[in-house]
Design a protein around this motif. Sequence first.
Motif: not given
Length: 154
Positions: A38, A40, A63, A127, A130
Amino acid sequence: MDLRDLYQDVILDHARSPRNSRRLLAPSHLAHGHNPLCGDRITVFMLVADDRIQDISFEGRGCAISTASASLMTEILSGKTLAQARLMFDAFHARVTTGEMVPLPADLDDDQDRLEPLTGVRSFPARVKCATLAWHACDAAVTGGLVAEAVKTE
Ligand code: ZN
């Protein structure tokens, strides 16, 4: 469940106004985390004394999910013992990966409830990293992120 449910109000609130988003001036522990899926990036700072997290903060770019998770994590783990932090990490990790609810001591129940908004990521495997990034960084800080005195005084 759709993406709108994933971004519940509490997540958006923490993503827009992250708590404890600052650098500790003299951390005893720190670790960096990176989620290439992602993009991050996060650094978790901790001040640990007498096996208790006296202060915890983070800096990073990521994010909404990763920022909200880091923000909630710092609020929940501040003041906790390292043993309590370990229990929270294991319980949260199980919840977002397998959905298993790990029983926690009664004094951690409220904290477990506060993580509920983040558990929606389980339906979105991409996700999960994340949501767990800050926690993995925190774990890495505790287990191998001791800050040398020389670095502290820079
Ligand atoms: Zn992310």
